[in-house]
Enzyme design. Structure first.
Site, PDB file in Angstrom:
ATOM      1  N   GLU A  30      25.715 -39.674  34.521  1.00 51.55           N
ATOM      2  CA  GLU A  30      25.933 -38.942  33.279  1.00 51.55           C
ATOM      3  C   GLU A  30      24.583 -38.916  32.588  1.00 51.55           C
ATOM      4  O   GLU A  30      24.021 -39.963  32.280  1.00 51.55           O
ATOM      5  CB  GLU A  30      26.949 -39.652  32.384  1.00 51.55           C
ATOM      6  CG  GLU A  30      28.360 -39.532  32.855  1.00 51.55           C
ATOM      7  CD  GLU A  30      29.339 -40.199  31.889  1.00 51.55           C
ATOM      8  OE1 GLU A  30      28.938 -41.126  31.147  1.00 51.55           O
ATOM      9  OE2 GLU A  30      30.499 -39.801  31.892  1.00 51.55           O
ATOM     10  N   GLN A  47      17.155 -25.229  23.709  1.00 53.55           N
ATOM     11  CA  GLN A  47      16.495 -24.697  24.896  1.00 53.55           C
ATOM     12  C   GLN A  47      16.347 -25.821  25.908  1.00 53.55           C
ATOM     13  O   GLN A  47      16.083 -26.966  25.548  1.00 53.55           O
ATOM     14  CB  GLN A  47      15.118 -24.146  24.520  1.00 53.55           C
ATOM     15  CG  GLN A  47      14.364 -23.519  25.668  1.00 53.55           C
ATOM     16  CD  GLN A  47      13.085 -22.826  25.207  1.00 53.55           C
ATOM     17  OE1 GLN A  47      12.998 -22.345  24.089  1.00 53.55           O
ATOM     18  NE2 GLN A  47      12.109 -22.761  26.084  1.00 53.55           N
ATOM     19  N   ASN A  49      14.390 -26.678  29.662  1.00 56.85           N
ATOM     20  CA  ASN A  49      13.340 -26.238  30.575  1.00 56.85           C
ATOM     21  C   ASN A  49      13.305 -27.146  31.797  1.00 56.85           C
ATOM     22  O   ASN A  49      13.693 -28.317  31.709  1.00 56.85           O
ATOM     23  CB  ASN A  49      11.975 -26.288  29.887  1.00 56.85           C
ATOM     24  CG  ASN A  49      11.941 -25.489  28.616  1.00 56.85           C
ATOM     25  OD1 ASN A  49      12.432 -24.380  28.560  1.00 56.85           O
ATOM     26  ND2 ASN A  49      11.372 -26.060  27.570  1.00 56.85           N
ATOM     27  N   ARG A  59       0.333 -31.684  34.441  1.00 57.14           N
ATOM     28  CA  ARG A  59       0.686 -30.676  33.443  1.00 57.14           C
ATOM     29  C   ARG A  59       0.559 -31.329  32.072  1.00 57.14           C
ATOM     30  O   ARG A  59       1.195 -32.323  31.792  1.00 57.14           O
ATOM     31  CB  ARG A  59       2.116 -30.190  33.653  1.00 57.14           C
ATOM     32  CG  ARG A  59       2.350 -29.478  34.980  1.00 57.14           C
ATOM     33  CD  ARG A  59       3.825 -29.075  35.098  1.00 57.14           C
ATOM     34  NE  ARG A  59       4.146 -28.549  36.393  1.00 57.14           N
ATOM     35  CZ  ARG A  59       4.234 -27.253  36.686  1.00 57.14           C
ATOM     36  NH1 ARG A  59       4.013 -26.351  35.756  1.00 57.14           N
ATOM     37  NH2 ARG A  59       4.557 -26.862  37.900  1.00 57.14           N
ATOM     38  N   HIS A  62       0.564 -30.865  26.267  1.00 55.64           N
ATOM     39  CA  HIS A  62       1.109 -29.690  25.591  1.00 55.64           C
ATOM     40  C   HIS A  62       1.976 -30.057  24.390  1.00 55.64           C
ATOM     41  O   HIS A  62       2.584 -31.123  24.349  1.00 55.64           O
ATOM     42  CB  HIS A  62       1.981 -28.882  26.560  1.00 55.64           C
ATOM     43  CG  HIS A  62       1.265 -28.453  27.794  1.00 55.64           C
ATOM     44  ND1 HIS A  62       1.882 -28.394  29.015  1.00 55.64           N
ATOM     45  CD2 HIS A  62      -0.016 -28.055  28.000  1.00 55.64           C
ATOM     46  CE1 HIS A  62       1.016 -27.974  29.921  1.00 55.64           C
ATOM     47  NE2 HIS A  62      -0.140 -27.773  29.337  1.00 55.64           N
ATOM     48  N   TYR A 130      13.891 -30.900  30.589  1.00 53.05           N
ATOM     49  CA  TYR A 130      13.865 -31.388  29.214  1.00 53.05           C
ATOM     50  C   TYR A 130      14.541 -30.411  28.265  1.00 53.05           C
ATOM     51  O   TYR A 130      14.438 -29.210  28.402  1.00 53.05           O
ATOM     52  CB  TYR A 130      12.447 -31.733  28.740  1.00 53.05           C
ATOM     53  CG  TYR A 130      11.404 -30.671  28.905  1.00 53.05           C
ATOM     54  CD1 TYR A 130      11.042 -29.866  27.833  1.00 53.05           C
ATOM     55  CD2 TYR A 130      10.767 -30.473  30.116  1.00 53.05           C
ATOM     56  CE1 TYR A 130      10.071 -28.896  27.968  1.00 53.05           C
ATOM     57  CE2 TYR A 130       9.794 -29.500  30.273  1.00 53.05           C
ATOM     58  CZ  TYR A 130       9.449 -28.714  29.194  1.00 53.05           C
ATOM     59  OH  TYR A 130       8.493 -27.750  29.335  1.00 53.05           O
TER      60      TYR A 130
END
Length: 183
Positions: A30, A47, A49, A59, A62, A130
């Protein structure tokens, strides 16, 4: 669902360890329930992603500026990553502090607004998912280059071996990036 929680060394960043149920068929997790007694799970996430990265891909670092700043609830779906977090909130007791933490699918990481985030894929096909409490807006996209910022980070890898996008290589250093006020 939640086995344990740990407050990390940046203000308001929290790591949740989750329970995996395993049997001869495989496993079950879960990974999100809005009714848990943790404020980090009660935000209005608007949202979601997901990224898939080869081994050695970095990466980051950001974030979204100003009114488009995002709190995030992050989980590694597959693989393993070394996660990088930097506090960009002026006035925070951990302002400009950078921490790293290794994440797998048994962790959920909460990142409040006002932080820069990045990760290094430690396995091929590492997948990160995320949830964000604010929509992405390309005009408010920002970041800094971790590797040109002259930081005293004890990294256990050679920077020359990393796979970094051209866009990320061109980011300013930490001291020239955007900082959050009043968060």
């Amino acid at each position: 669902m939640i086995l344990s929680t740990k407050v990390l060394d940046i203000k308001d960043v929290k790591l949740f360890n989750i329970n995996s149920y395993c049997d001869k068929r495989g496993s079950f997790l879960e990974v999100f329930k809005s009714n848990l007694d943790f404020k980090e799970f009660k935000l209005n996430y608007v949202q979601e992603n997901e990224s898939k990265s080869k081994y050695g891909v970095f990466r980051g670092m950001h974030f979204q500026k100003g009114i488009y700043s995002q709190a995030k609830l992050l989980r590694v779906v597959k693989g393993k990553v070394l996660d990088f977090i930097c506090d960009l909130r002026e006035g925070s007791p951990t302002f400009k502090k950078i921490i790293t933490i290794e994440l797998t699918n048994e962790n959920i990481l909460f990142l409040p607004k006002g932080l820069a985030h990045g990760f290094l894929a430690l396995e091929d096909d590492s997948i990160i998912n995320y949830k964000c409490d604010n929509y992405y807006n390309p005009k408010y996209e920002c970041g800094f280059n971790l590797f040109t910022s002259n930081l005293d980070l004890d990294l256990n890898f050679n920077k020359k071996d990393l796979i970094i996008s051209t866009k990320d290589k061109k980011l300013k250093d930490l001291n020239q990036t955007y900082f959050f006020k009043n968060i």
